[in-house]
Design a protein around this motif. Structure first.
Motif, PDB file in Angstrom:
ATOM      1  N   UNK A 169       0.828  -1.206   0.000  1.00 25.73           N
ATOM      2  CA  UNK A 169       0.000   0.000   0.000  1.00 25.73           C
ATOM      3  C   UNK A 169       0.862   1.255   0.000  1.00 25.73           C
ATOM      4  N   UNK A 170       1.918   1.247   0.820  1.00 26.35           N
ATOM      5  CA  UNK A 170       2.805   2.417   0.884  1.00 26.35           C
ATOM      6  C   UNK A 170       3.471   2.673  -0.458  1.00 26.35           C
ATOM      7  N   UNK A 171       3.771   1.608  -1.211  1.00 23.76           N
ATOM      8  CA  UNK A 171       4.474   1.768  -2.485  1.00 23.76           C
ATOM      9  C   UNK A 171       3.607   2.410  -3.564  1.00 23.76           C
ATOM     10  N   UNK A 172       2.299   2.465  -3.354  1.00 22.55           N
ATOM     11  CA  UNK A 172       1.400   3.073  -4.332  1.00 22.55           C
ATOM     12  C   UNK A 172       1.513   4.594  -4.360  1.00 22.55           C
ATOM     13  N   UNK A 173       2.067   5.187  -3.291  1.00 21.92           N
ATOM     14  CA  UNK A 173       2.268   6.640  -3.213  1.00 21.92           C
ATOM     15  C   UNK A 173       0.985   7.410  -3.559  1.00 21.92           C
ATOM     16  N   UNK A 174      -0.063   7.083  -2.848  1.00 20.05           N
ATOM     17  CA  UNK A 174      -1.360   7.713  -3.111  1.00 20.05           C
ATOM     18  C   UNK A 174      -1.317   9.185  -2.710  1.00 20.05           C
ATOM     19  N   UNK A 175      -1.748  10.068  -3.584  1.00 21.89           N
ATOM     20  CA  UNK A 175      -1.718  11.499  -3.318  1.00 21.89           C
ATOM     21  C   UNK A 175      -2.814  11.931  -2.365  1.00 21.89           C
ATOM     22  N   UNK A 176      -2.466  12.783  -1.412  1.00 23.44           N
ATOM     23  CA  UNK A 176      -3.448  13.236  -0.434  1.00 23.44           C
ATOM     24  C   UNK A 176      -4.579  14.023  -1.078  1.00 23.44           C
TER      25      UNK A 176
END
Length: 327
Positions: free
Chosen positions: A15-22
Protein backbone atom coordinates in the motif's frame (compact mmCIF):
# COMPACT_ATOMS: atom_id res chain seq x y z
CA UNK A 1 -6.95 -13.64 -10.24
CA UNK A 2 -9.74 -16.23 -10.16
CA UNK A 3 -12.76 -14.70 -8.44
CA UNK A 4 -14.08 -17.07 -5.81
CA UNK A 5 -11.01 -19.29 -5.62
CA UNK A 6 -8.34 -16.64 -4.94
CA UNK A 7 -8.12 -13.49 -2.86
CA UNK A 8 -5.54 -10.72 -3.22
CA UNK A 9 -3.48 -9.81 -0.15
CA UNK A 10 -1.93 -6.33 0.12
CA UNK A 11 0.63 -5.71 2.85
CA UNK A 12 1.61 -2.43 4.47
CA UNK A 13 4.56 -2.25 2.06
CA UNK A 14 2.36 -2.83 -0.98
CA UNK A 15 0.00 0.00 0.00
CA UNK A 16 2.80 2.42 0.88
CA UNK A 17 4.47 1.77 -2.48
CA UNK A 18 1.40 3.07 -4.33
CA UNK A 19 2.27 6.64 -3.21
CA UNK A 20 -1.36 7.71 -3.11
CA UNK A 21 -1.72 11.50 -3.32
CA UNK A 22 -3.45 13.24 -0.43
CA UNK A 23 -5.32 15.65 -2.71
CA UNK A 24 -6.68 12.68 -4.65
CA UNK A 25 -7.97 11.07 -1.44
CA UNK A 26 -9.58 14.31 -0.23
CA UNK A 27 -11.43 14.61 -3.57
CA UNK A 28 -12.46 10.95 -3.35
CA UNK A 29 -13.91 11.46 0.12
CA UNK A 30 -15.76 14.57 -1.01
CA UNK A 31 -17.41 12.53 -3.78
CA UNK A 32 -18.11 9.71 -1.31
CA UNK A 33 -19.86 11.96 1.20
CA UNK A 34 -21.91 13.42 -1.64
CA UNK A 35 -22.97 9.85 -2.47
CA UNK A 36 -23.98 9.43 1.19
CA UNK A 37 -25.98 12.66 1.08
CA UNK A 38 -27.89 11.26 -1.91
CA UNK A 39 -28.70 8.07 -0.01
CA UNK A 40 -26.44 5.86 -2.13
CA UNK A 41 -24.21 4.49 0.66
CA UNK A 42 -25.04 2.22 3.59
CA UNK A 43 -22.39 3.10 6.19
CA UNK A 44 -23.04 1.59 9.61
CA UNK A 45 -21.85 3.09 12.88
CA UNK A 46 -18.80 1.48 14.44
CA UNK A 47 -19.21 -1.57 16.63
CA UNK A 48 -16.71 -1.20 19.47
CA UNK A 49 -15.35 -3.70 21.98
CA UNK A 50 -12.88 -3.10 24.83
CA UNK A 51 -10.71 -6.16 25.51
CA UNK A 52 -8.80 -6.35 28.80
CA UNK A 53 -9.06 -2.66 29.74
CA UNK A 54 -11.05 0.38 28.70
CA UNK A 55 -8.34 2.21 26.76
CA UNK A 56 -7.87 -0.75 24.39
CA UNK A 57 -10.54 -0.99 21.73
CA UNK A 58 -11.28 -2.88 18.54
CA UNK A 59 -13.80 -1.54 16.02
CA UNK A 60 -15.76 -3.30 13.29
CA UNK A 61 -16.63 -0.83 10.52
CA UNK A 62 -19.00 -1.98 7.76
CA UNK A 63 -20.10 -0.28 4.54
CA UNK A 64 -21.90 -1.14 1.31
CA UNK A 65 -20.86 1.17 -1.54
CA UNK A 66 -22.82 0.50 -4.77
CA UNK A 67 -20.85 3.10 -6.79
CA UNK A 68 -17.77 0.89 -6.51
CA UNK A 69 -19.75 -2.38 -6.53
CA UNK A 70 -18.20 -3.39 -3.22
CA UNK A 71 -19.02 -3.99 0.40
CA UNK A 72 -16.28 -3.82 3.00
CA UNK A 73 -15.28 -4.39 6.58
CA UNK A 74 -12.45 -2.79 8.53
CA UNK A 75 -11.43 -4.61 11.70
CA UNK A 76 -9.16 -2.14 13.48
CA UNK A 77 -7.62 -2.00 16.94
CA UNK A 78 -6.06 0.76 19.04
CA UNK A 79 -3.88 -0.32 21.96
CA UNK A 80 -2.02 2.58 23.65
CA UNK A 81 0.33 0.20 25.51
CA UNK A 82 1.64 -1.30 22.28
CA UNK A 83 4.23 1.47 21.90
CA UNK A 84 6.07 0.16 24.95
CA UNK A 85 6.17 -3.26 23.28
CA UNK A 86 7.52 -1.94 19.99
CA UNK A 87 4.16 -2.56 18.31
CA UNK A 88 1.94 -0.08 16.43
CA UNK A 89 -0.81 1.71 18.35
CA UNK A 90 -3.18 1.17 15.40
CA UNK A 91 -3.38 -2.16 13.54
CA UNK A 92 -5.96 -4.07 11.57
CA UNK A 93 -7.24 -5.47 8.28
CA UNK A 94 -9.74 -4.49 5.60
CA UNK A 95 -11.76 -7.00 3.57
CA UNK A 96 -13.58 -6.01 0.38
CA UNK A 97 -16.29 -8.18 -1.17
CA UNK A 98 -17.81 -8.04 -4.62
CA UNK A 99 -21.29 -6.64 -4.07
CA UNK A 100 -22.88 -8.72 -6.87
CA UNK A 101 -21.71 -12.12 -5.60
CA UNK A 102 -20.59 -11.47 -2.02
CA UNK A 103 -17.25 -13.10 -2.83
CA UNK A 104 -14.17 -11.69 -0.99
CA UNK A 105 -11.76 -10.03 -3.43
CA UNK A 106 -9.01 -8.50 -1.33
CA UNK A 107 -7.60 -8.43 2.19
CA UNK A 108 -5.32 -5.51 3.01
CA UNK A 109 -3.40 -4.09 5.94
CA UNK A 110 -5.40 -1.24 7.47
CA UNK A 111 -2.86 0.94 9.31
CA UNK A 112 -1.45 2.87 6.35
CA UNK A 113 -4.88 3.41 4.82
CA UNK A 114 -6.31 4.55 8.17
CA UNK A 115 -3.60 7.18 8.54
CA UNK A 116 -4.21 8.48 5.01
CA UNK A 117 -8.00 8.65 5.21
CA UNK A 118 -7.94 10.18 8.71
CA UNK A 119 -5.76 12.98 7.41
CA UNK A 120 -7.91 13.34 4.32
CA UNK A 121 -11.17 13.72 6.22
CA UNK A 122 -9.58 16.52 8.27
CA UNK A 123 -8.46 18.09 5.01
CA UNK A 124 -11.97 17.82 3.59
CA UNK A 125 -13.41 19.44 6.72
CA UNK A 126 -10.80 22.20 6.53
CA UNK A 127 -11.77 22.90 2.92
CA UNK A 128 -15.22 24.02 4.12
CA UNK A 129 -14.50 25.16 7.66
CA UNK A 130 -10.97 26.60 7.97
CA UNK A 131 -10.13 30.18 7.07
CA UNK A 132 -8.74 30.36 3.54
CA UNK A 133 -5.79 32.48 4.64
CA UNK A 134 -4.81 30.25 7.56
CA UNK A 135 -1.11 30.73 8.33
CA UNK A 136 -0.35 28.45 11.27
CA UNK A 137 -1.28 25.00 12.50
CA UNK A 138 -0.85 23.49 15.96
CA UNK A 139 -0.40 19.72 16.19
CA UNK A 140 -0.59 18.00 19.56
CA UNK A 141 0.68 14.44 19.40
CA UNK A 142 3.51 13.78 16.93
CA UNK A 143 2.90 10.17 15.91
CA UNK A 144 1.86 8.57 12.62
CA UNK A 145 -1.45 10.43 12.42
CA UNK A 146 0.22 13.82 12.86
CA UNK A 147 2.12 13.35 9.61
CA UNK A 148 -0.90 12.71 7.41
CA UNK A 149 -2.87 15.41 9.23
CA UNK A 150 -0.23 17.98 8.32
CA UNK A 151 -0.06 16.68 4.74
CA UNK A 152 -3.82 17.06 4.39
CA UNK A 153 -4.16 20.59 5.76
CA UNK A 154 -1.23 21.72 3.61
CA UNK A 155 -3.07 20.34 0.57
CA UNK A 156 -6.07 22.52 1.44
CA UNK A 157 -4.31 25.53 3.00
CA UNK A 158 -1.06 25.97 1.04
CA UNK A 159 -0.39 29.34 2.70
CA UNK A 160 0.41 27.62 6.02
CA UNK A 161 3.89 28.69 7.03
CA UNK A 162 4.25 27.74 10.69
CA UNK A 163 3.69 24.42 12.41
CA UNK A 164 3.72 24.38 16.22
CA UNK A 165 4.20 20.85 17.51
CA UNK A 166 3.77 19.40 20.99
CA UNK A 167 4.16 15.90 22.39
CA UNK A 168 4.89 14.60 25.88
CA UNK A 169 7.78 12.74 24.21
CA UNK A 170 10.27 15.44 23.21
CA UNK A 171 12.15 13.05 20.91
CA UNK A 172 8.91 12.55 18.97
CA UNK A 173 8.69 16.32 18.35
CA UNK A 174 12.27 16.43 17.12
CA UNK A 175 11.77 13.55 14.69
CA UNK A 176 8.47 14.97 13.45
CA UNK A 177 10.06 18.39 12.90
CA UNK A 178 12.98 16.95 10.97
CA UNK A 179 10.78 14.86 8.70
CA UNK A 180 8.14 17.51 8.02
CA UNK A 181 10.59 20.36 7.40
CA UNK A 182 12.43 18.22 4.88
CA UNK A 183 9.30 16.94 3.16
CA UNK A 184 7.05 20.01 3.13
CA UNK A 185 9.50 22.91 3.53
CA UNK A 186 7.62 24.35 6.49
CA UNK A 187 8.99 25.68 9.75
CA UNK A 188 8.20 23.46 12.74
CA UNK A 189 8.39 25.15 16.14
CA UNK A 190 8.78 23.02 19.28
CA UNK A 191 6.09 23.92 21.83
CA UNK A 192 7.00 23.29 25.46
CA UNK A 193 3.37 22.79 26.53
CA UNK A 194 -0.09 22.51 24.93
CA UNK A 195 -0.97 26.15 25.58
CA UNK A 196 2.10 27.39 23.72
CA UNK A 197 1.13 25.21 20.77
CA UNK A 198 -2.53 26.16 20.63
CA UNK A 199 -2.54 29.91 21.29
CA UNK A 200 -2.53 31.89 18.07
CA UNK A 201 -3.08 28.82 15.91
CA UNK A 202 -5.39 29.13 12.91
CA UNK A 203 -5.81 25.33 12.78
CA UNK A 204 -5.54 23.12 15.87
CA UNK A 205 -5.24 19.35 15.50
CA UNK A 206 -5.00 16.99 18.45
CA UNK A 207 -3.69 13.54 17.53
CA UNK A 208 -3.05 11.76 20.80
CA UNK A 209 -4.38 8.37 21.91
CA UNK A 210 -8.12 7.92 22.45
CA UNK A 211 -8.83 7.21 26.11
CA UNK A 212 -12.07 6.45 27.93
CA UNK A 213 -11.35 8.69 30.94
CA UNK A 214 -9.37 11.60 29.51
CA UNK A 215 -7.59 14.40 31.35
CA UNK A 216 -8.10 17.19 28.78
CA UNK A 217 -5.94 20.31 28.70
CA UNK A 218 -7.09 22.66 25.90
CA UNK A 219 -8.93 25.65 27.38
CA UNK A 220 -11.53 27.67 25.52
CA UNK A 221 -9.58 30.87 26.25
CA UNK A 222 -6.66 29.55 24.19
CA UNK A 223 -8.68 29.44 20.96
CA UNK A 224 -7.98 32.25 18.55
CA UNK A 225 -10.91 34.01 16.88
CA UNK A 226 -11.51 32.38 13.50
CA UNK A 227 -9.69 29.15 14.29
CA UNK A 228 -10.59 25.66 13.10
CA UNK A 229 -10.21 22.72 15.49
CA UNK A 230 -9.93 19.04 14.60
CA UNK A 231 -9.78 16.61 17.54
CA UNK A 232 -9.04 13.26 15.91
CA UNK A 233 -8.55 11.73 19.37
CA UNK A 234 -12.23 12.14 20.30
CA UNK A 235 -12.50 14.35 23.43
CA UNK A 236 -9.17 13.35 24.97
CA UNK A 237 -7.40 16.73 24.65
CA UNK A 238 -10.20 19.30 24.74
CA UNK A 239 -11.85 20.67 27.88
CA UNK A 240 -15.56 21.47 28.18
CA UNK A 241 -14.77 25.17 27.89
CA UNK A 242 -13.10 24.65 24.51
CA UNK A 243 -16.10 22.81 23.07
CA UNK A 244 -18.39 25.55 24.38
CA UNK A 245 -16.20 28.33 22.95
CA UNK A 246 -16.59 27.24 19.32
CA UNK A 247 -19.53 28.58 17.35
CA UNK A 248 -20.39 25.36 15.54
CA UNK A 249 -19.35 21.72 15.69
CA UNK A 250 -19.54 19.34 12.74
CA UNK A 251 -18.96 15.57 12.68
CA UNK A 252 -18.48 13.05 9.89
CA UNK A 253 -21.71 11.21 10.79
CA UNK A 254 -24.31 12.35 13.33
CA UNK A 255 -25.84 8.92 14.18
CA UNK A 256 -22.40 7.43 14.80
CA UNK A 257 -21.40 10.42 16.94
CA UNK A 258 -24.53 10.12 19.05
CA UNK A 259 -23.97 6.38 19.48
CA UNK A 260 -20.56 7.23 20.95
CA UNK A 261 -22.17 9.66 23.38
CA UNK A 262 -24.10 6.67 24.67
CA UNK A 263 -20.80 4.82 25.14
CA UNK A 264 -19.62 7.60 27.48
CA UNK A 265 -17.62 9.79 25.10
CA UNK A 266 -18.32 13.49 24.42
CA UNK A 267 -20.28 14.26 27.58
CA UNK A 268 -18.88 17.80 27.50
CA UNK A 269 -19.75 18.44 23.84
CA UNK A 270 -22.78 20.63 23.03
CA UNK A 271 -25.27 19.53 20.33
CA UNK A 272 -23.54 19.27 16.96
CA UNK A 273 -24.57 21.36 13.95
CA UNK A 274 -24.44 18.66 11.27
CA UNK A 275 -22.20 16.27 9.38
CA UNK A 276 -19.95 16.11 6.34
CA UNK A 277 -22.61 14.76 3.99
CA UNK A 278 -24.78 17.80 4.74
CA UNK A 279 -21.77 20.08 4.36
CA UNK A 280 -20.49 18.83 0.97
CA UNK A 281 -24.03 18.63 -0.45
CA UNK A 282 -24.76 22.24 0.50
CA UNK A 283 -27.61 21.30 2.83
CA UNK A 284 -25.72 23.05 5.64
CA UNK A 285 -23.48 26.09 5.43
CA UNK A 286 -19.75 25.99 6.04
CA UNK A 287 -17.73 28.91 7.35
CA UNK A 288 -19.70 32.15 7.18
CA UNK A 289 -16.98 34.62 8.18
CA UNK A 290 -13.38 34.84 9.38
CA UNK A 291 -14.26 35.32 13.03
CA UNK A 292 -16.15 32.06 13.62
CA UNK A 293 -14.49 29.38 15.71
CA UNK A 294 -15.44 26.04 14.15
CA UNK A 295 -14.66 22.44 15.04
CA UNK A 296 -14.89 19.13 13.16
CA UNK A 297 -14.98 15.98 15.30
CA UNK A 298 -14.48 13.19 12.78
CA UNK A 299 -14.62 9.76 14.41
CA UNK A 300 -13.82 7.94 11.19
CA UNK A 301 -16.70 6.45 9.20
CA UNK A 302 -16.70 3.13 7.32
CA UNK A 303 -17.42 4.77 3.97
CA UNK A 304 -14.08 6.60 4.20
CA UNK A 305 -12.20 3.33 4.60
CA UNK A 306 -14.11 1.42 1.96
CA UNK A 307 -13.83 4.20 -0.64
CA UNK A 308 -10.08 4.53 -0.15
CA UNK A 309 -9.65 0.74 0.00
CA UNK A 310 -11.42 0.46 -3.37
CA UNK A 311 -8.95 2.99 -4.79
CA UNK A 312 -6.02 1.02 -3.35
CA UNK A 313 -7.38 -2.26 -4.75
CA UNK A 314 -7.81 -0.89 -8.27
CA UNK A 315 -4.35 0.69 -8.27
CA UNK A 316 -2.82 -2.56 -7.02
CA UNK A 317 -4.51 -4.51 -9.82
CA UNK A 318 -3.19 -2.07 -12.44
CA UNK A 319 0.35 -2.30 -11.04
CA UNK A 320 0.10 -6.06 -10.43
CA UNK A 321 0.94 -5.66 -6.77
CA UNK A 322 0.10 -8.06 -3.97
CA UNK A 323 0.02 -11.76 -3.28
CA UNK A 324 -2.70 -14.13 -4.46
CA UNK A 325 -3.90 -16.51 -1.77
CA UNK A 326 -6.10 -19.55 -2.30
CA UNK A 327 -9.48 -19.36 -0.62
Amino acid sequence: MKIGSEVLYLSRQHIASLSIGMSEVISLLEESFLEKAQGNVDALAKIEVHPKRDDNFINAMVCSFPKYNIAGLKWISAYPGNREKGLPYISGLIVLNDQETGVPMVIMEAGVLTAIRTGAVTGLSAKYLARKNSQSVAILGCGVQARTQLEAVLAICPELKIVKAYDINKAAITLFAQEMELRFKVKVEHAFNPQQAVEGGDIIISAGPIVTNPDPVIEGSWLKEGCFGAPIDYDSYWKKSSFETVDRIYVDDVPQFESHRQMGYFNAVPPVYGDLADLVSGKLSGRLNDSERIMAINLGLSLEDVAVAALVYNLALKQELGQLLPV
